[in-house]
Design a protein around this motif. Structure first.
Motif, PDB file in Angstrom:
ATOM      1  N   GLU A  92     -16.137  33.148  -9.882  1.00  0.00           N
ATOM      2  CA  GLU A  92     -15.851  32.619  -8.546  1.00  0.00           C
ATOM      3  C   GLU A  92     -14.879  31.452  -8.562  1.00  0.00           C
ATOM      4  O   GLU A  92     -14.456  30.986  -7.495  1.00  0.00           O
ATOM      5  CB  GLU A  92     -17.165  32.169  -7.889  1.00  0.00           C
ATOM      6  CG  GLU A  92     -18.173  33.290  -7.674  1.00  0.00           C
ATOM      7  CD  GLU A  92     -17.695  34.315  -6.645  1.00  0.00           C
ATOM      8  OE1 GLU A  92     -16.871  33.934  -5.782  1.00  0.00           O
ATOM      9  OE2 GLU A  92     -18.135  35.475  -6.709  1.00  0.00           O
ATOM     10  N   GLY A  93     -14.516  30.984  -9.741  1.00  0.00           N
ATOM     11  CA  GLY A  93     -13.727  29.764  -9.832  1.00  0.00           C
ATOM     12  C   GLY A  93     -12.226  29.957  -9.876  1.00  0.00           C
ATOM     13  O   GLY A  93     -11.527  29.172 -10.524  1.00  0.00           O
ATOM     14  N   LEU A 118     -17.366  25.003 -16.314  1.00  0.00           N
ATOM     15  CA  LEU A 118     -16.407  25.858 -15.602  1.00  0.00           C
ATOM     16  C   LEU A 118     -15.436  26.510 -16.577  1.00  0.00           C
ATOM     17  O   LEU A 118     -15.158  27.716 -16.480  1.00  0.00           O
ATOM     18  CB  LEU A 118     -15.641  25.042 -14.563  1.00  0.00           C
ATOM     19  CG  LEU A 118     -14.566  25.793 -13.762  1.00  0.00           C
ATOM     20  CD1 LEU A 118     -15.188  26.881 -12.895  1.00  0.00           C
ATOM     21  CD2 LEU A 118     -13.764  24.818 -12.893  1.00  0.00           C
ATOM     22  N   HIS A 140     -15.032  22.947  -8.744  1.00  0.00           N
ATOM     23  CA  HIS A 140     -15.440  24.197  -8.113  1.00  0.00           C
ATOM     24  C   HIS A 140     -14.590  25.370  -8.566  1.00  0.00           C
ATOM     25  O   HIS A 140     -15.089  26.492  -8.716  1.00  0.00           O
ATOM     26  CB  HIS A 140     -15.357  24.056  -6.591  1.00  0.00           C
ATOM     27  CG  HIS A 140     -15.554  25.337  -5.852  1.00  0.00           C
ATOM     28  ND1 HIS A 140     -16.787  25.927  -5.696  1.00  0.00           N
ATOM     29  CD2 HIS A 140     -14.659  26.160  -5.243  1.00  0.00           C
ATOM     30  CE1 HIS A 140     -16.654  27.052  -5.022  1.00  0.00           C
ATOM     31  NE2 HIS A 140     -15.372  27.225  -4.732  1.00  0.00           N
ATOM     32  N   ALA A 141     -13.292  25.138  -8.760  1.00  0.00           N
ATOM     33  CA  ALA A 141     -12.384  26.235  -9.109  1.00  0.00           C
ATOM     34  C   ALA A 141     -11.157  25.674  -9.810  1.00  0.00           C
ATOM     35  O   ALA A 141     -10.911  24.465  -9.811  1.00  0.00           O
ATOM     36  CB  ALA A 141     -11.976  27.017  -7.851  1.00  0.00           C
TER      37      ALA A 141
END
Length: 282
Positions: A73-74, A114, A163-164
């Motif tokens: 999703e990142g 991440l 988050h990404a």
């Protein structure tokens, strides 16, 4: 903080047959985004980002589609190309850069997670050299596709946590450790204090190296090699940037702005502090 979704690359051409009225209508709805150092012309249009295409765009799009299929999703999603020959990606809301929240140890640890999730998600993607932007690299056989440019400007934060990641134009087959070293160059940071962001200037770099490696799950054998690889990367990055600067454009601007000197200072700082950093890592 600015909205994000920018990137690097070479400008694409305008498709023949696009009317002046259509072009003006497009431009009126475009919001310029201040992305990375290499590419101009990155804009937001609604919930999408339009970026100039480059020779690496097909490979990057294949990677992003692979990440989507893997459930990662990142990263932004690929939506195709527009009438101006620009790539269309989903806009990922959030902020980039360093502030009081994103410079914390918690944010650094989350960034390690991440990056590990990203590397794991590239499993099964072909590790072939063709189609990617060139750059410095490890001597060992590629293990993953690395982002290879995970600067604070290329990480999207929400609520102060990573988050990404965006701007995959410098992605390429490499080792996990090389991408880790490239990331820590900016986030520990492995840099002379004079060149660090003020929020990172007085932090314990050795402790941040260890924290990131713990969060990622870097094994002992790689921790023992991390600083050696950082030195190799400094040497090779200097040579690559100097060569690219001769072609002009934004690479030349970065070089003229002192990029080479910053790399040299970082290498010299590492030479002085290697023993204490190594002690923190192992």
């Amino acid at each position: 903080m600015r909205p994000v979704g920018g990137g690097k690359g070479q400008a694409g051409g305008v498709q023949k047959g696009l009317s002046c009225r259509g072009m003006v209508a497009t431009l009126l709805h475009e919001i310029p985004l201040q992305g990375g150092d290499v590419t101009d012309g990155v804009v937001r249009v609604g919930d999408t980002v339009r970026r100039p295409a480059s020779t690496s765009t097909p490979a990057v799009h294949a990677l992003l589609r692979h990440l989507e299929a893997a459930g990662f999703e990142g990263a932004p999603r690929v939506l195709g190309m527009d009438r101006l020959g620009r790539e269309i990606l989903t806009f990922v809301p959030g902020t980039t850069g360093l502030d009081l929240a994103s410079a914390t140890d918690e944010a650094l640890a989350c960034l390690g997670v991440l990056l590990r999730d990203f590397h794991d998600a590239t499993a099964g993607f072909p590790l072939v050299a063709e189609g990617w932007e060139g750059g410095s690299n490890d001597d060992k056989a590629p293990e993953v596709i690395g982002h290879c440019d995970l600067t604070p400007e290329n990480v999207i934060f929400r609520g102060g946590l990573p988050h990404a990641m965006i701007d995959f134009d410098l992605a390429r087959p490499t080792t996990r450790l090389f991408d880790i070293v490239t990331t820590l160059r900016h986030w520990a940071p492995i840099a002379d204090p004079v060149d660090r962001h003020p929020l990172l200037r007085n932090l314990d770099v050795g402790e941040r190296l260890r924290l990131f490696c713990d969060a990622y799950g870097v094994p002992p054998r790689d921790r023992r090699r991390l600083l050696e690889l950082a030195r190799i990367r400094f040497h090779r990055s200097y040579a690559v940037m100097r060569t690219r600067a001769t072609a002009g454009g934004n690479w030349a601007k970065m070089w003229a702005g002192g990029a080479g000197q910053r790399i040299r200072r970082a290498a010299a700082w590492l030479d002085v502090h290697e023993d204490e950093l190594h002690a923190s890592l192992v």
